[in-house]
Scaffold this active site. Structure first.
Site, PDB file in Angstrom:
ATOM      1  N   TYR A  81     -11.033   0.922  10.650  1.00  0.00           N
ATOM      2  CA  TYR A  81     -12.259   1.298   9.940  1.00  0.00           C
ATOM      3  C   TYR A  81     -12.686   0.336   8.841  1.00  0.00           C
ATOM      4  O   TYR A  81     -13.725   0.534   8.220  1.00  0.00           O
ATOM      5  CB  TYR A  81     -12.140   2.716   9.361  1.00  0.00           C
ATOM      6  CG  TYR A  81     -10.905   2.991   8.545  1.00  0.00           C
ATOM      7  CD1 TYR A  81     -10.823   2.617   7.211  1.00  0.00           C
ATOM      8  CD2 TYR A  81      -9.823   3.654   9.106  1.00  0.00           C
ATOM      9  CE1 TYR A  81      -9.696   2.887   6.459  1.00  0.00           C
ATOM     10  CE2 TYR A  81      -8.683   3.936   8.365  1.00  0.00           C
ATOM     11  CZ  TYR A  81      -8.622   3.551   7.043  1.00  0.00           C
ATOM     12  OH  TYR A  81      -7.495   3.818   6.310  1.00  0.00           O
ATOM     13  N   ASP A 111       1.596  -5.268   8.094  1.00  0.00           N
ATOM     14  CA  ASP A 111       0.448  -4.368   8.012  1.00  0.00           C
ATOM     15  C   ASP A 111      -0.792  -5.252   7.877  1.00  0.00           C
ATOM     16  O   ASP A 111      -0.927  -6.013   6.914  1.00  0.00           O
ATOM     17  CB  ASP A 111       0.599  -3.450   6.792  1.00  0.00           C
ATOM     18  CG  ASP A 111      -0.562  -2.474   6.627  1.00  0.00           C
ATOM     19  OD1 ASP A 111      -1.684  -2.780   7.061  1.00  0.00           O
ATOM     20  OD2 ASP A 111      -0.350  -1.403   6.021  1.00  0.00           O
ATOM     21  N   ARG A 138     -12.758  -3.513  -7.258  1.00  0.00           N
ATOM     22  CA  ARG A 138     -12.498  -4.287  -6.042  1.00  0.00           C
ATOM     23  C   ARG A 138     -13.811  -4.583  -5.310  1.00  0.00           C
ATOM     24  O   ARG A 138     -14.614  -3.683  -5.057  1.00  0.00           O
ATOM     25  CB  ARG A 138     -11.546  -3.487  -5.143  1.00  0.00           C
ATOM     26  CG  ARG A 138     -10.829  -4.296  -4.110  1.00  0.00           C
ATOM     27  CD  ARG A 138      -9.761  -3.466  -3.444  1.00  0.00           C
ATOM     28  NE  ARG A 138     -10.325  -2.324  -2.712  1.00  0.00           N
ATOM     29  CZ  ARG A 138      -9.739  -1.736  -1.682  1.00  0.00           C
ATOM     30  NH1 ARG A 138      -8.564  -2.161  -1.264  1.00  0.00           N
ATOM     31  NH2 ARG A 138     -10.294  -0.703  -1.091  1.00  0.00           N
ATOM     32  N   PHE A 146       0.847  -1.188   0.000  1.00  0.00           N
ATOM     33  CA  PHE A 146       0.000   0.000   0.000  1.00  0.00           C
ATOM     34  C   PHE A 146       0.885   1.240   0.000  1.00  0.00           C
ATOM     35  O   PHE A 146       1.858   1.320   0.752  1.00  0.00           O
ATOM     36  CB  PHE A 146      -0.932   0.004   1.209  1.00  0.00           C
ATOM     37  CG  PHE A 146      -2.003   1.050   1.103  1.00  0.00           C
ATOM     38  CD1 PHE A 146      -3.056   0.880   0.224  1.00  0.00           C
ATOM     39  CD2 PHE A 146      -1.942   2.213   1.862  1.00  0.00           C
ATOM     40  CE1 PHE A 146      -4.041   1.856   0.092  1.00  0.00           C
ATOM     41  CE2 PHE A 146      -2.927   3.182   1.746  1.00  0.00           C
ATOM     42  CZ  PHE A 146      -3.975   3.003   0.858  1.00  0.00           C
TER      43      PHE A 146
END
Length: 410
Positions: free
Chosen positions: A220, A195, A369, A124
């Protein structure tokens, strides 16, 4: 495969009762919980309690009366139960990016004779940016070295201080073998930092069994903590007495309310804290985490794999000839909780889907996605989502001008 076949799976789904614990709009098929989790029903009432009673009535006394000060550790320990942590190894606060900066710097200090942070180009971007920035800040010959996933093993040399990887790739959903890669890093004398943004709450994670050193993750996505929810930081207990944090804020101090002039690190994971914890956000996050703790991660994973496989099958059956390529791994042991499709017109297609009530997201340059959140996503919804996608492709409604207009958030 027909829709009644999938509807039959919904009737026998052991996770079906959890759907009622979330707020889900009518007429929407939500396939983006891997980017922002749905709202737990308990969250609004909990936040109202914190705002009206704890903040509004009890004011500053709530730091003691309602033990606000303990929230980062309490919620951290709850998340720890989802990621294979011991009590006292996980702390909640700051963003994933800030926590990555802290843990990456701590790892580099534990390997002073080494200068390389090893990762992959498809990690990412914020992870790569943080690593680049830290290396530049240190100005001691540190570098971020990027290699393709299949070359990682060979690239872990005696120059590597820390291997920094995202457990589940955000674009493709490819899942790294955590235990194997961690062992390879340790065999070469390097530390391992994971991660977990796209895996915590979605796939089984056992950091201690894998022997990992550090981990970070957001609140989140699958943890359903709300937009911008605070992130978590994990460090194996064996490093607590040795790790030095680069951001030495007052709540990472051994005695914050002694108001000493110079910093003394707290014992354990508390030294990973920096500033005053965001109480409203922590209260919301705790509601999402509590739901996950009531479920079985084994059942979540079982349903996730089933849903992703069925979705991929439907795409192959219904969308042949429309230019889609499935880029997520077919092997379930290598797949997270999403299926990604590549298409040269991916952006307008996704906007057309969203306009029809099927919400996924787009990742440049060409990825549509679709995330699978087993606690609130039904099987029949998979059929309906693919059917809408088929209609969009057949009537070319994706090609309307409004669907090509790029929004700031994709």
């Amino acid at each position: 495969m027909a829709r009644p076949d999938l509807a039959a799976l919904d009737k026998t789904d052991p996770l079906k009762p959890f759907r009622d614990r979330f707020v889900l709009p009518q007429g929407v098929i939500y396939l983006d919980g891997n980017s922002l989790g749905a709202l737990p029903r308990a969250t609004a009432a909990r936040l109202a309690q914190v705002i009206e009673a704890e903040w509004g009535r009890d004011l500053i006394t709530s730091w003691n009366k309602h033990d606000w000060i303990a929230l980062p550790a309490r919620v951290g320990d709850k998340i720890g139960r989802l990621i294979g942590a011991k009590p006292g190894e996980t702390m909640v606060g700051d963003s994933t990016s800030v926590n990555l900066f802290k843990t990456l710097a701590a790892a580099l200090r534990l390997r002073p004779g080494r200068r390389v942070i090893l990762s992959e180009p498809a990690n990412f971007p914020t992870d790569l940016y943080i690593a680049e920035g830290l290396a530049a800040l240190l100005a001691e010959g540190h570098e971020l070295r990027l290699v393709e996933p299949e070359a990682i093993d060979a690239a872990i040399t005696d120059e590597v201080a820390v291997v920094m990887l995202t457990h589940v790739n955000y674009r493709t959903g490819r899942l790294h073998d955590m235990a194997r890669v961690t062992t390879r890093a340790h065999d070469a004398g390097a530390l391992m930092l994971w991660d977990l943004c796209h895996s915590a709450g979605a796939v089984p994670v056992d950091l201690n069994r894998a022997g990992a050193d550090f981990a970070v993750g957001c609140g989140y996505k699958y943890l359903n903590g709300g937009p911008g929810a605070p992130a978590f930081l994990w460090a194996a207990e064996r490093w607590h007495g040795q790790m030095t944090m680069p951001l030495t804020g007052w709540l990472g101090h051994a005695a914050p309310f002694a108001f000493e002039t110079h910093f003394r690190p707290a014992d354990g994971i508390q030294r990973g804290l920096v500033g005053t914890p965001p109480i409203l956000s922590l209260a919301a996050l705790e509601c999402g985490v509590d739901i996950l703790l009531d479920a079985s991660i084994a059942e979540i994973r079982k349903k996730s794999l089933s849903q992703s496989a069925l979705f991929a099958q439907l795409v192959e059956e219904q969308l042949a000839g429309h230019g889609f390529t499935i880029v997520s791994p077919g092997d379930e042991a290598s797949r997270g909780s999403q299926v990604s499709l590549a298409h040269e017109q991916g952006y307008p297609i996704m906007q057309a889907l969203i306009a029809r009530g099927v919400i996924g997201d787009f990742r440049a340059p060409d990825i549509l996605r679709f995330g699978f959140t087993p606690l609130y996503l039904g099987y029949a919804e998979l059929w309906d989502a693919v059917w809408v996608l088929k209609e969009i492709m057949e009537d070319r409604s994706w090609d309307r001008p409004e669907h090509h207009a790029r929004a700031r958030v994709t």
